[in-house]
Scaffold this motif. Structure first.
Motif, PDB file in Angstrom:
ATOM      1  N   ASN A  77     -29.246  16.668   8.789  1.00 57.81           N
ATOM      2  CA  ASN A  77     -30.191  17.749   8.468  1.00 57.81           C
ATOM      3  C   ASN A  77     -30.524  18.599   9.689  1.00 57.81           C
ATOM      4  OD1 ASN A  77     -30.307  16.970   5.778  1.00 57.81           O
ATOM      5  ND2 ASN A  77     -32.140  15.728   6.062  1.00 57.81           N
ATOM      6  N   LEU A  78     -30.546  17.982  10.861  1.00 57.92           N
ATOM      7  CA  LEU A  78     -30.848  18.702  12.091  1.00 57.92           C
ATOM      8  C   LEU A  78     -29.623  19.403  12.676  1.00 57.92           C
ATOM      9  CD1 LEU A  78     -33.197  16.107  13.826  1.00 57.92           C
ATOM     10  CD2 LEU A  78     -33.854  18.328  12.856  1.00 57.92           C
ATOM     11  N   GLY A  79     -28.449  19.146  12.121  1.00 55.63           N
ATOM     12  CA  GLY A  79     -27.232  19.768  12.614  1.00 55.63           C
ATOM     13  C   GLY A  79     -26.642  19.085  13.840  1.00 55.63           C
ATOM     14  N   LEU A  80     -27.055  17.846  14.118  1.00 56.79           N
ATOM     15  CA  LEU A  80     -26.500  17.114  15.257  1.00 56.79           C
ATOM     16  C   LEU A  80     -25.126  16.536  14.936  1.00 56.79           C
ATOM     17  CD1 LEU A  80     -29.720  15.276  16.440  1.00 56.79           C
ATOM     18  CD2 LEU A  80     -28.433  16.991  17.727  1.00 56.79           C
ATOM     19  N   ILE A  81     -24.920  16.198  13.672  1.00 53.08           N
ATOM     20  CA  ILE A  81     -23.634  15.666  13.208  1.00 53.08           C
ATOM     21  C   ILE A  81     -23.337  16.292  11.858  1.00 53.08           C
ATOM     22  CG2 ILE A  81     -23.891  13.443  14.395  1.00 53.08           C
ATOM     23  CD1 ILE A  81     -24.577  12.257  11.562  1.00 53.08           C
ATOM     24  N   PHE A  82     -22.112  16.089  11.403  1.00 54.08           N
ATOM     25  CA  PHE A  82     -21.732  16.412  10.033  1.00 54.08           C
ATOM     26  C   PHE A  82     -21.445  15.085   9.350  1.00 54.08           C
ATOM     27  CE2 PHE A  82     -20.501  20.134  12.519  1.00 54.08           C
ATOM     28  CZ  PHE A  82     -21.206  21.119  11.847  1.00 54.08           C
ATOM     29  N   LEU A  83     -22.144  14.843   8.272  1.00 52.98           N
ATOM     30  CA  LEU A  83     -22.086  13.550   7.597  1.00 52.98           C
ATOM     31  C   LEU A  83     -21.438  13.691   6.230  1.00 52.98           C
ATOM     32  CD1 LEU A  83     -23.056  10.553   7.437  1.00 52.98           C
ATOM     33  CD2 LEU A  83     -25.181  11.448   6.444  1.00 52.98           C
ATOM     34  N   GLU A  84     -20.509  12.789   5.936  1.00 54.52           N
ATOM     35  CA  GLU A  84     -19.941  12.660   4.600  1.00 54.52           C
ATOM     36  C   GLU A  84     -20.099  11.200   4.210  1.00 54.52           C
ATOM     37  OE1 GLU A  84     -15.923  14.176   4.141  1.00 54.52           O
ATOM     38  OE2 GLU A  84     -16.295  15.651   5.729  1.00 54.52           O
ATOM     39  N   ASP A  85     -20.764  10.967   3.084  1.00 57.17           N
ATOM     40  CA  ASP A  85     -21.026   9.606   2.623  1.00 57.17           C
ATOM     41  C   ASP A  85     -20.708   9.549   1.141  1.00 57.17           C
ATOM     42  OD1 ASP A  85     -22.009   7.120   1.889  1.00 57.17           O
ATOM     43  OD2 ASP A  85     -23.953   7.396   2.863  1.00 57.17           O
ATOM     44  N   ASN A  86     -19.637   8.855   0.795  1.00 59.94           N
ATOM     45  CA  ASN A  86     -19.255   8.757  -0.617  1.00 59.94           C
ATOM     46  C   ASN A  86     -19.764   7.470  -1.265  1.00 59.94           C
ATOM     47  OD1 ASN A  86     -17.514   6.696   0.155  1.00 59.94           O
ATOM     48  ND2 ASN A  86     -15.656   7.922  -0.053  1.00 59.94           N
ATOM     49  N   GLY A  87     -20.651   6.781  -0.579  1.00 58.74           N
ATOM     50  CA  GLY A  87     -21.193   5.532  -1.103  1.00 58.74           C
ATOM     51  C   GLY A  87     -20.440   4.305  -0.624  1.00 58.74           C
ATOM     52  N   ILE A  88     -19.203   4.495  -0.213  1.00 60.96           N
ATOM     53  CA  ILE A  88     -18.390   3.388   0.302  1.00 60.96           C
ATOM     54  C   ILE A  88     -18.085   3.613   1.780  1.00 60.96           C
ATOM     55  CG2 ILE A  88     -16.197   2.160   0.104  1.00 60.96           C
ATOM     56  CD1 ILE A  88     -16.225   3.036  -2.894  1.00 60.96           C
ATOM     57  N   LEU A  89     -17.516   4.787   2.068  1.00 63.63           N
ATOM     58  CA  LEU A  89     -17.194   5.140   3.450  1.00 63.63           C
ATOM     59  C   LEU A  89     -18.133   6.207   3.964  1.00 63.63           C
ATOM     60  CD1 LEU A  89     -13.292   5.337   3.294  1.00 63.63           C
ATOM     61  CD2 LEU A  89     -14.674   3.504   4.260  1.00 63.63           C
ATOM     62  N   ILE A  90     -18.442   6.096   5.241  1.00 67.64           N
ATOM     63  CA  ILE A  90     -19.266   7.099   5.922  1.00 67.64           C
ATOM     64  C   ILE A  90     -18.404   7.737   7.003  1.00 67.64           C
ATOM     65  CG2 ILE A  90     -21.265   7.488   7.402  1.00 67.64           C
ATOM     66  CD1 ILE A  90     -22.610   5.113   6.015  1.00 67.64           C
ATOM     67  N   LYS A  91     -18.338   9.051   6.974  1.00 61.58           N
ATOM     68  CA  LYS A  91     -17.604   9.802   7.997  1.00 61.58           C
ATOM     69  C   LYS A  91     -18.620  10.599   8.803  1.00 61.58           C
ATOM     70  CE  LYS A  91     -13.955  13.248   8.598  1.00 61.58           C
ATOM     71  NZ  LYS A  91     -12.960  14.100   7.882  1.00 61.58           N
ATOM     72  N   ILE A  92     -18.583  10.402  10.120  1.00 54.51           N
ATOM     73  CA  ILE A  92     -19.477  11.111  11.032  1.00 54.51           C
ATOM     74  C   ILE A  92     -18.613  11.977  11.938  1.00 54.51           C
ATOM     75  CG2 ILE A  92     -21.198  10.912  12.855  1.00 54.51           C
ATOM     76  CD1 ILE A  92     -21.810   8.089  11.785  1.00 54.51           C
ATOM     77  N   ASN A  93     -18.919  13.259  11.959  1.00 52.75           N
ATOM     78  CA  ASN A  93     -18.184  14.199  12.797  1.00 52.75           C
ATOM     79  C   ASN A  93     -19.170  14.882  13.742  1.00 52.75           C
ATOM     80  OD1 ASN A  93     -16.365  15.969  13.916  1.00 52.75           O
ATOM     81  ND2 ASN A  93     -15.836  16.991  12.004  1.00 52.75           N
ATOM     82  N   CYS A  94     -18.780  14.977  15.008  1.00 55.44           N
ATOM     83  CA  CYS A  94     -19.623  15.637  16.003  1.00 55.44           C
ATOM     84  C   CYS A  94     -18.733  16.495  16.924  1.00 55.44           C
ATOM     85  CB  CYS A  94     -20.410  14.614  16.809  1.00 55.44           C
ATOM     86  SG  CYS A  94     -21.581  15.377  17.940  1.00 55.44           S
TER      87      CYS A  94
END
Length: 107
Positions: A77-94
């Motif tokens: 929400n703060l724009g520090l990372i880009f988050l993708e969470d499909n309920g099983i896998l979490i992808k964090i992009n910075c």
């Protein structure tokens, strides 16, 4: 990447100040831990994301998946990372991590 630059004034950054306001120093520590985890995966292809199961990430942080998701949502929400969470896998992009990449990696 073996190391990245950590600005001594980073705790005064507007977004990180909000993290500290909302999550305390625990949130600040989580942010830097995320950068360490991504940095370990970076090589000459400049991959700025990691993807693990919620349980896998939670183990890396010594917490529960639900708690970790709340923290990651705040960062997103703060724009520090880009988050993708499909309920099983979490992808964090910075992608901003590229700005702090060490010179050692390019030599």
């Amino acid at each position: 990447m073996r190391w990245f630059k950590h600005m001594t004034c980073s705790s005064q950054d507007e977004k990180l100040c909000r993290v500290i306001d909302e999550l305390g120093l625990e949130g600040y520590g989580y942010y830097w831990r995320i950068l360490e985890i991504i940095g370990l995966q970076m090589n000459e292809n400049n991959k700025t994301f990691v993807e693990y199961s919620a349980k896998g990430f939670a183990k890396m942080f010594g917490t529960y998946p639900k708690h970790l998701r709340n923290i990651l949502k705040c960062f997103d929400n703060l724009g520090l990372i880009f988050l993708e969470d499909n309920g099983i896998l979490i992808k964090i992009n910075c992608p901003n991590l590229l700005k702090y990449k060490d010179e050692y990696s390019s030599k």
